[in-house]
Design a protein around this motif. Sequence first.
Motif, PDB file in Angstrom:
ATOM      1  N   VAL A  58       0.846  -1.208   0.000  1.00 32.59           N
ATOM      2  CA  VAL A  58       0.000   0.000   0.000  1.00 32.59           C
ATOM      3  C   VAL A  58       0.869   1.241   0.000  1.00 32.59           C
ATOM      4  N   ARG A  59       1.944   1.220   0.796  1.00 31.18           N
ATOM      5  CA  ARG A  59       2.821   2.400   0.854  1.00 31.18           C
ATOM      6  C   ARG A  59       3.473   2.679  -0.504  1.00 31.18           C
ATOM      7  N   LYS A  60       3.787   1.644  -1.289  1.00 26.96           N
ATOM      8  CA  LYS A  60       4.416   1.847  -2.598  1.00 26.96           C
ATOM      9  C   LYS A  60       3.400   1.988  -3.714  1.00 26.96           C
ATOM     10  N   GLY A  61       2.105   1.905  -3.384  1.00 24.98           N
ATOM     11  CA  GLY A  61       1.087   2.050  -4.411  1.00 24.98           C
ATOM     12  C   GLY A  61       0.960   0.844  -5.315  1.00 24.98           C
ATOM     13  N   LEU A  62       1.270  -0.336  -4.802  1.00 28.88           N
ATOM     14  CA  LEU A  62       1.201  -1.568  -5.583  1.00 28.88           C
ATOM     15  C   LEU A  62      -0.006  -2.386  -5.161  1.00 28.88           C
ATOM     16  N   LEU A  63      -0.507  -3.186  -6.088  1.00 30.28           N
ATOM     17  CA  LEU A  63      -1.615  -4.086  -5.802  1.00 30.28           C
ATOM     18  C   LEU A  63      -1.044  -5.454  -5.462  1.00 30.28           C
ATOM     19  N   LEU A  64      -1.237  -5.906  -4.234  1.00 24.47           N
ATOM     20  CA  LEU A  64      -0.801  -7.235  -3.786  1.00 24.47           C
ATOM     21  C   LEU A  64      -2.018  -8.137  -3.753  1.00 24.47           C
ATOM     22  N   HIS A  65      -2.044  -9.096  -4.668  1.00 22.61           N
ATOM     23  CA  HIS A  65      -3.195  -9.978  -4.774  1.00 22.61           C
ATOM     24  C   HIS A  65      -2.732 -11.418  -4.467  1.00 22.61           C
ATOM     25  N   ILE A  66      -3.351 -12.030  -3.484  1.00 20.63           N
ATOM     26  CA  ILE A  66      -3.003 -13.397  -3.079  1.00 20.63           C
ATOM     27  C   ILE A  66      -4.202 -14.284  -3.341  1.00 20.63           C
ATOM     28  N   MET A  67      -4.006 -15.255  -4.242  1.00 21.61           N
ATOM     29  CA  MET A  67      -5.083 -16.177  -4.618  1.00 21.61           C
ATOM     30  C   MET A  67      -5.273 -17.204  -3.498  1.00 21.61           C
ATOM     31  N   PRO A  68      -6.523 -17.465  -3.105  1.00 22.12           N
ATOM     32  CA  PRO A  68      -6.751 -18.469  -2.055  1.00 22.12           C
ATOM     33  C   PRO A  68      -6.397 -19.875  -2.549  1.00 22.12           C
ATOM     34  N   CYS A  69      -5.979 -20.719  -1.627  1.00 23.36           N
ATOM     35  CA  CYS A  69      -5.597 -22.106  -1.958  1.00 23.36           C
ATOM     36  C   CYS A  69      -5.965 -22.985  -0.773  1.00 23.36           C
ATOM     37  N   GLY A  70      -6.684 -24.071  -1.045  1.00 27.76           N
ATOM     38  CA  GLY A  70      -7.105 -24.970   0.029  1.00 27.76           C
ATOM     39  C   GLY A  70      -6.246 -26.219   0.161  1.00 27.76           C
ATOM     40  N   ALA A  71      -5.094 -26.249  -0.517  1.00 30.78           N
ATOM     41  CA  ALA A  71      -4.255 -27.444  -0.489  1.00 30.78           C
ATOM     42  C   ALA A  71      -3.468 -27.546   0.812  1.00 30.78           C
ATOM     43  N   HIS A  72      -3.088 -28.770   1.151  1.00 26.09           N
ATOM     44  CA  HIS A  72      -2.196 -29.040   2.279  1.00 26.09           C
ATOM     45  C   HIS A  72      -0.875 -29.567   1.725  1.00 26.09           C
ATOM     46  N   VAL A  73       0.223 -29.189   2.348  1.00 24.80           N
ATOM     47  CA  VAL A  73       1.552 -29.599   1.886  1.00 24.80           C
ATOM     48  C   VAL A  73       2.325 -30.214   3.042  1.00 24.80           C
ATOM     49  N   ASP A  74       3.387 -30.938   2.665  1.00 22.44           N
ATOM     50  CA  ASP A  74       4.276 -31.562   3.643  1.00 22.44           C
ATOM     51  C   ASP A  74       5.599 -30.815   3.619  1.00 22.44           C
ATOM     52  N   SER A  75       5.834 -29.983   4.638  1.00 21.91           N
ATOM     53  CA  SER A  75       7.054 -29.179   4.670  1.00 21.91           C
ATOM     54  C   SER A  75       7.224 -28.613   6.073  1.00 21.91           C
ATOM     55  N   ASP A  76       8.238 -27.773   6.227  1.00 26.85           N
ATOM     56  CA  ASP A  76       8.436 -27.035   7.467  1.00 26.85           C
ATOM     57  C   ASP A  76       7.743 -25.688   7.298  1.00 26.85           C
ATOM     58  N   PRO A  77       6.694 -25.405   8.049  1.00 27.72           N
ATOM     59  CA  PRO A  77       5.930 -24.166   7.806  1.00 27.72           C
ATOM     60  C   PRO A  77       6.762 -22.908   8.022  1.00 27.72           C
ATOM     61  N   MET A  78       7.673 -22.930   9.004  1.00 32.50           N
ATOM     62  CA  MET A  78       8.473 -21.733   9.252  1.00 32.50           C
ATOM     63  C   MET A  78       9.464 -21.493   8.108  1.00 32.50           C
ATOM     64  N   LEU A  79      10.171 -22.553   7.689  1.00 25.67           N
ATOM     65  CA  LEU A  79      11.185 -22.385   6.637  1.00 25.67           C
ATOM     66  C   LEU A  79      10.536 -22.108   5.288  1.00 25.67           C
ATOM     67  N   LEU A  80       9.439 -22.817   4.972  1.00 24.97           N
ATOM     68  CA  LEU A  80       8.751 -22.545   3.718  1.00 24.97           C
ATOM     69  C   LEU A  80       8.166 -21.143   3.717  1.00 24.97           C
ATOM     70  N   GLY A  81       7.637 -20.725   4.888  1.00 25.98           N
ATOM     71  CA  GLY A  81       7.143 -19.352   4.979  1.00 25.98           C
ATOM     72  C   GLY A  81       8.244 -18.332   4.755  1.00 25.98           C
ATOM     73  N   ARG A  82       9.457 -18.632   5.241  1.00 26.08           N
ATOM     74  CA  ARG A  82      10.566 -17.703   5.028  1.00 26.08           C
ATOM     75  C   ARG A  82      10.921 -17.596   3.541  1.00 26.08           C
ATOM     76  N   ILE A  83      10.866 -18.745   2.827  1.00 27.74           N
ATOM     77  CA  ILE A  83      11.127 -18.731   1.384  1.00 27.74           C
ATOM     78  C   ILE A  83      10.104 -17.860   0.666  1.00 27.74           C
ATOM     79  N   LEU A  84       8.826 -18.085   0.989  1.00 28.72           N
ATOM     80  CA  LEU A  84       7.765 -17.344   0.315  1.00 28.72           C
ATOM     81  C   LEU A  84       7.825 -15.866   0.681  1.00 28.72           C
ATOM     82  N   GLN A  85       8.127 -15.565   1.961  1.00 29.24           N
ATOM     83  CA  GLN A  85       8.215 -14.177   2.384  1.00 29.24           C
ATOM     84  C   GLN A  85       9.355 -13.460   1.659  1.00 29.24           C
ATOM     85  N   ASN A  86      10.483 -14.134   1.495  1.00 31.69           N
ATOM     86  CA  ASN A  86      11.607 -13.527   0.779  1.00 31.69           C
ATOM     87  C   ASN A  86      11.266 -13.274  -0.685  1.00 31.69           C
TER      88      ASN A  86
END
Length: 828
Positions: free
Chosen positions: A546-574
């Motif tokens: 919002v501060r940069k005036g960009l549209l951030l759109h995140i598509m919903p997903c109902g899938a479940h995955v097998d991974s480390d939620p913290m490490l995978l979240g760090r990958i996606l966040q980066n």
Amino acid sequence: METRLVLPAVAVAVAIAALWWTLLTRIDREERFLDQTTRQHTAAMAQLVEEQAIATFRRLDDLLIDVASHVEKDIPLLIPTRRSFEEGLAASIRIYDANGWLSMGLGRTTTRNPVLEWEEFARHKSNAHRKGAQKGFVIGLPFVSPGTMDVFIPVSRRLEGTDGVFRGVAVIDVPAEIFARFYGRLDLPRDSSVAIARADGPLLARQALQDQVFGRSFRSSGLWPEAGSGTVQHHRVVSPVDGVERIYAFRASADYPLMTVVGESVETVFGAWRQNRFVSIVWAAATTAVILLFTTAFLVELQRRRHGDRALRIRNRAMEWSGDGILIADATRPGVPVVYTNPAFARLMGIAPGAADGRATRDVLGSLMEDEEGLCPLCDGAEGAGDTRAEFIRPGAVGRGTPEVWLELRASPVRGPDGRLVSVIATVRDITEHKTAQAALAEARREADRANIGKSKFLAAASHDLRQPVQSLMLLMEALSTRATDPAMRKILTTMDRALGALKMLLDGLLDVSRLEAGAVEPKRMVFPVTELLDRVAANSRSVAVRKGLLLHIMPCGAHVDSDPMLLGRILQNFVENALRYTNRGRILVGCRRRGAVLRIEVWDTGIGIPTDRQEDIFHEFVQVGNASRDRDQGLGLGLAVVRRLAGMLDHPVSLRSEPGRGSVFRVEVPLADPPAAAATLPEDFPVTARMRAGARVLVVEDDPIVREGLCAMIRQWGHEVFPAASFGEAVEALRRHPDPDVIVADYRLGEGHTGTETIREVRRRSKRPIPGILVTGDTAPERLAEAEAGKFSILHKPVLADDLRRAIALALAPAALAPPAPRELVD
């Protein structure tokens, strides 16, 4: 084949060739001999048959001349005629007058074809038979008497008066049987053939099949010699009468127009020879095969022995020049004596060359080893002996300064086909360098372990000591920002906030890379919904978009995955932070796609893009694209380096597709999983009760006075009552002087050797209830995460943002049924 084997092979080949040449020459000579003998025999028999035929026809001719003379003189036929009938030479005599009428007939009544009879009479009458050696004597075509079915040969002569006038014809019918009887008395081989024929081709008589072949002409066969030549011709042909192949002798008579034919069967003549030839060839072939077999076996064995001798020489030479010592002992003799040692063995063992030969193996090897138990079975020739390995030191020579030598001994049994021990082979190798390198490697490993421990201690110290002042500044700035009303002051505070954010980002990135390099992070895989990661990314990144005036759109997903939620979240966040940093306009899209058994999570942006030749480089440390001025607001180039290491640790493939000027797509592939049983969780926007918002009692335990003061000031601003404590003892004292706290916020490292974990547990024990705890520390070691999970309290890594701390306190005050599990983070 070797040159030395050529001469024996040539000799054998010459012998075999001589054998076959002799055999074939003998066979050919025998064949030619049999053929020549048969030709001579058939020629002799043809002459004999011709003589008999001439004698017979001469008597008949004399009889006809006598009849003619009697007819001329009108004298009755008496004695000669009677004798002819008695001897069977003539079956009948007929005399025709000049007009062709039968004027007299004597003997048996025979019937001849009248046409043939009249034609022959006409030829006599026209004097057409007055040619040849026997003028006027004619041998007619044989005929069969219808009454008796006997074959007769008619012979005739012209009758003339004294004045030479034709007076008729005299005809004698000669039984063909007189010739067949004579032929039967000849000593001829089986399947032989004897026949007489007229010179012009018609067959007159044959020893067999007379009634089938009489009168047939064979002149057109091309085998007939010229009549009256008196010569003999031989031919080897198949008989057109009975189909038997024979060697024929054709003899033309010089006295009468006769052809004598005598043939002997080829099968009779050559049958025994052919059988002998077959036996001889088979014998020669078998002999050749045996010779070749034995010769081949001899050459193969000779070649094998020569190769074996050559291999033995090469092996002996190799053993002589081998750098390893080799010992061979005979286990079939008492004492297992040594039968061979190479020079290297004597050199390594420090003995004279050949000094060990003939000695017992135990005496040679056992004296140099401290422990002989493993070697004794082999040295004694025991049947159950097995492979043995030992290391020992050969002492250096006294007074020569020769160092000690480490030697490795390997001894193995050699068994015969029946499994019995027949010999012992042992090798001795100098392993001094290996031992030295092994010792150096062990020392290097110990040094590396010490360095790794030092690195871990440094990371722990850096995490705590570097984060402490940053944490203090952030807390104090947060407290100051709520009191500052002057626009100039707020501008300065905003600049300080940006500087502290850059410092926090640098510190987090460096510590992340260091911990990943050191292997201090271990994945903890579980099955969880992807929507949790997407919601966390949305909450952390939407304000920046919002501060940069960009549209951030995140598509919903109902899938479940097998991974480390913290490490995978760090990958996606980066990925998302990288997209926000390098996108100035447009939008950012985060979505998921199923691809078989994996889920592909993608982050699309409309940023500056990445050239193809730089797409591999951006996953390395401190590499950035489009930030030549090193603007710290665009990061330090560590985010994608962390992504690369985390993806490799989780075995999640990461890929990139980008086009300069149009944007990029970063994606990570994660294994899909079946959803687990549903559990109640605390949503991001769970309702906060009045007690959770304000009025709670918070025990703050922090040994750093600046950080403690900042924490207390910030928590009081949120409307909570704060009980500060600087150590484990003060926390226990505060519990005695104040009511039990609702939440405990404690630093990990406290004075006097105590920790925040101990403090939280002690407060819980004294209050006799599970008070929620929040551990705030700069130590990022994995042990802290384990302690937090075991103690069932949350953990936050310094420097902590005010919003994160406020949310953690709110979560701690939430009802137990809604409280989420303790968070686990890399760094924050």
